[in-house]
Scaffold this motif. Structure first.
Motif, PDB file in Angstrom:
ATOM      1  N   ASP A 130     -35.052  43.832  60.548  1.00 50.18           N
ATOM      2  CA  ASP A 130     -35.219  45.225  61.269  1.00 50.18           C
ATOM      3  C   ASP A 130     -33.906  45.379  61.936  1.00 50.18           C
ATOM      4  O   ASP A 130     -33.309  44.667  62.761  1.00 50.18           O
ATOM      5  N   GLY A 131     -32.947  46.239  61.074  1.00 48.57           N
ATOM      6  CA  GLY A 131     -31.783  46.909  61.533  1.00 48.57           C
ATOM      7  C   GLY A 131     -31.795  47.283  63.155  1.00 48.57           C
ATOM      8  O   GLY A 131     -30.558  47.125  63.880  1.00 48.57           O
ATOM      9  N   GLN A 132     -32.672  48.101  63.625  1.00 47.40           N
ATOM     10  CA  GLN A 132     -32.671  48.495  64.738  1.00 47.40           C
ATOM     11  C   GLN A 132     -32.799  47.696  66.168  1.00 47.40           C
ATOM     12  O   GLN A 132     -32.234  47.599  67.049  1.00 47.40           O
ATOM     13  N   ALA A 133     -33.406  46.338  65.521  1.00 46.62           N
ATOM     14  CA  ALA A 133     -33.449  45.379  66.654  1.00 46.62           C
ATOM     15  C   ALA A 133     -32.060  44.559  66.615  1.00 46.62           C
ATOM     16  O   ALA A 133     -31.589  44.362  67.741  1.00 46.62           O
ATOM     17  N   ARG A 134     -31.303  44.512  65.522  1.00 45.66           N
ATOM     18  CA  ARG A 134     -29.937  44.132  65.445  1.00 45.66           C
ATOM     19  C   ARG A 134     -29.071  45.018  66.263  1.00 45.66           C
ATOM     20  O   ARG A 134     -28.244  44.434  67.114  1.00 45.66           O
ATOM     21  N   ALA A 135     -29.203  46.244  66.071  1.00 45.31           N
ATOM     22  CA  ALA A 135     -28.317  47.338  66.849  1.00 45.31           C
ATOM     23  C   ALA A 135     -28.653  47.358  68.244  1.00 45.31           C
ATOM     24  O   ALA A 135     -27.704  47.368  69.032  1.00 45.31           O
ATOM     25  N   ALA A 136     -29.923  47.163  68.724  1.00 43.10           N
ATOM     26  CA  ALA A 136     -30.254  47.118  69.988  1.00 43.10           C
ATOM     27  C   ALA A 136     -29.500  45.894  70.709  1.00 43.10           C
ATOM     28  O   ALA A 136     -28.993  45.999  71.758  1.00 43.10           O
ATOM     29  N   TYR A 137     -29.788  44.577  70.108  1.00 45.98           N
ATOM     30  CA  TYR A 137     -29.148  43.404  70.645  1.00 45.98           C
ATOM     31  C   TYR A 137     -27.611  43.713  70.770  1.00 45.98           C
ATOM     32  O   TYR A 137     -27.019  43.215  71.756  1.00 45.98           O
ATOM     33  N   GLY A 138     -26.872  44.365  69.634  1.00 47.52           N
ATOM     34  CA  GLY A 138     -25.518  44.539  69.799  1.00 47.52           C
ATOM     35  C   GLY A 138     -24.946  45.399  71.093  1.00 47.52           C
ATOM     36  O   GLY A 138     -24.181  45.106  71.548  1.00 47.52           O
ATOM     37  N   GLY A 139     -26.103  46.419  71.207  1.00 46.90           N
ATOM     38  CA  GLY A 139     -25.786  47.223  72.487  1.00 46.90           C
ATOM     39  C   GLY A 139     -25.637  46.590  73.875  1.00 46.90           C
ATOM     40  O   GLY A 139     -24.838  46.622  74.777  1.00 46.90           O
ATOM     41  N   TYR A 140     -26.836  45.417  73.714  1.00 47.58           N
ATOM     42  CA  TYR A 140     -26.980  44.892  75.062  1.00 47.58           C
ATOM     43  C   TYR A 140     -25.720  43.924  75.269  1.00 47.58           C
ATOM     44  O   TYR A 140     -25.158  43.814  76.384  1.00 47.58           O
ATOM     45  N   LEU A 141     -25.329  43.233  74.314  1.00 48.54           N
ATOM     46  CA  LEU A 141     -24.274  42.399  74.166  1.00 48.54           C
ATOM     47  C   LEU A 141     -22.748  43.127  74.634  1.00 48.54           C
ATOM     48  O   LEU A 141     -22.164  42.507  75.400  1.00 48.54           O
ATOM     49  N   TYR A 142     -22.550  44.252  74.268  1.00 45.63           N
ATOM     50  CA  TYR A 142     -21.580  45.146  74.541  1.00 45.63           C
ATOM     51  C   TYR A 142     -21.769  45.493  75.868  1.00 45.63           C
ATOM     52  O   TYR A 142     -20.428  45.330  76.659  1.00 45.63           O
ATOM     53  N   GLY A 143     -22.774  45.664  76.460  1.00 45.61           N
ATOM     54  CA  GLY A 143     -22.880  46.035  77.759  1.00 45.61           C
ATOM     55  C   GLY A 143     -22.550  44.800  78.703  1.00 45.61           C
ATOM     56  O   GLY A 143     -22.075  45.133  79.860  1.00 45.61           O
TER      57      GLY A 143
END
Length: 230
Positions: free
Chosen positions: A121-134
């Motif tokens: 699930d690429g959206q799950a990876r992207a969401a994870y990346g957004g949280y880590l960036y924050g």
């Protein structure tokens, strides 16, 4: 050959995600589910009617403990529920809490569980990346976005956000390549292009014979920095 390489990359990502399960984030077994958010819409009604309500989505009208407990229920039933992951991340970052009151696990655990449950699930990876960036963890965020791009190569927003991260890392060649891809797929915000132009790094790429099929960005995929769109 390109399609074969992409499938191999997705397989490697999925295998790595399954192998890196974090025991402290709990087992995935659940009384209701777990179900895949992308494919089990028939099971969503009870969760979204009673737990992922409009109040929970917008973080209003309830205590943070109530928001946390309802997000927890939603994400144990649907570990890769992209909108709930986005709200969990925003709530944790807003309150500056590693664990949202009322939730069973730390905020990051819900992303780890999502990736473990649905490694493709690429959206799950992207969401994870957004949280880590924050959280200010740029290198880890970029790694998750690299994975998301491999899984969703024709998603405009994912390419755009990955480009923003590469720009921050001063890898302008990669940032430009991803920007060109994002804009060719119809991404509407000019922020990344403006940044590249201002830095003298904007370089249109030669057009390819085959135009990629556009993937409509998910509602939960947002620019990592709103200022980048100005």
């Amino acid at each position: 050959m390109a399609i074969l390489h992409r499938r191999l990359a997705i397989l490697l990502i999925a295998t790595a995600g399954a192998a890196q399960a974090a025991p402290y984030c709990g087992e995935l077994d659940n009384a209701y589910g777990p179900f895949d958010y992308r494919t089990r819409a028939d099971k969503l009604n009870v969760v979204e009617t009673y737990h992922f309500t409009d109040e929970v989505k917008h973080g209003i009208g309830r205590s943070y403990t109530s928001i946390g407990s309802n997000l927890d229920y939603t994400l144990r039933a649907f570990p890769n529920h992209a909108p709930a992951l986005a709200v969990m991340a925003k709530t944790g970052l807003l309150k500056k809490k590693y664990k949202v009151p009322g939730a069973k696990y730390a905020v990051e655990c819900y992303f780890e569980r999502a990736v473990r449950f649905a490694p493709d699930d690429g959206q799950a990876r992207a969401a994870y990346g957004g949280y880590l960036y924050g959280m200010g963890r740029l290198d880890e965020a970029l790694a998750r976005y690299d994975e998301a791009v491999q899984l969703m190569p024709n998603d405009a927003a994912v390419n755009y956000n990955a480009g923003l991260l590469y720009f921050k890392k001063k890898n302008y060649e990669a940032a430009n390549r991803l920007a060109q891809k994002a804009y060719s797929l119809g991404f509407p915000l000019p922020g990344l292009k403006n940044m590249l132009v201002s830095s003298g790094k904007w370089q249109p790429l030669p057009e390819t014979a085959d135009k990629p099929e556009t993937t409509t960005p998910a509602e939960t995929t947002e620019p990592l920095e709103s200022a980048a769109a100005e």
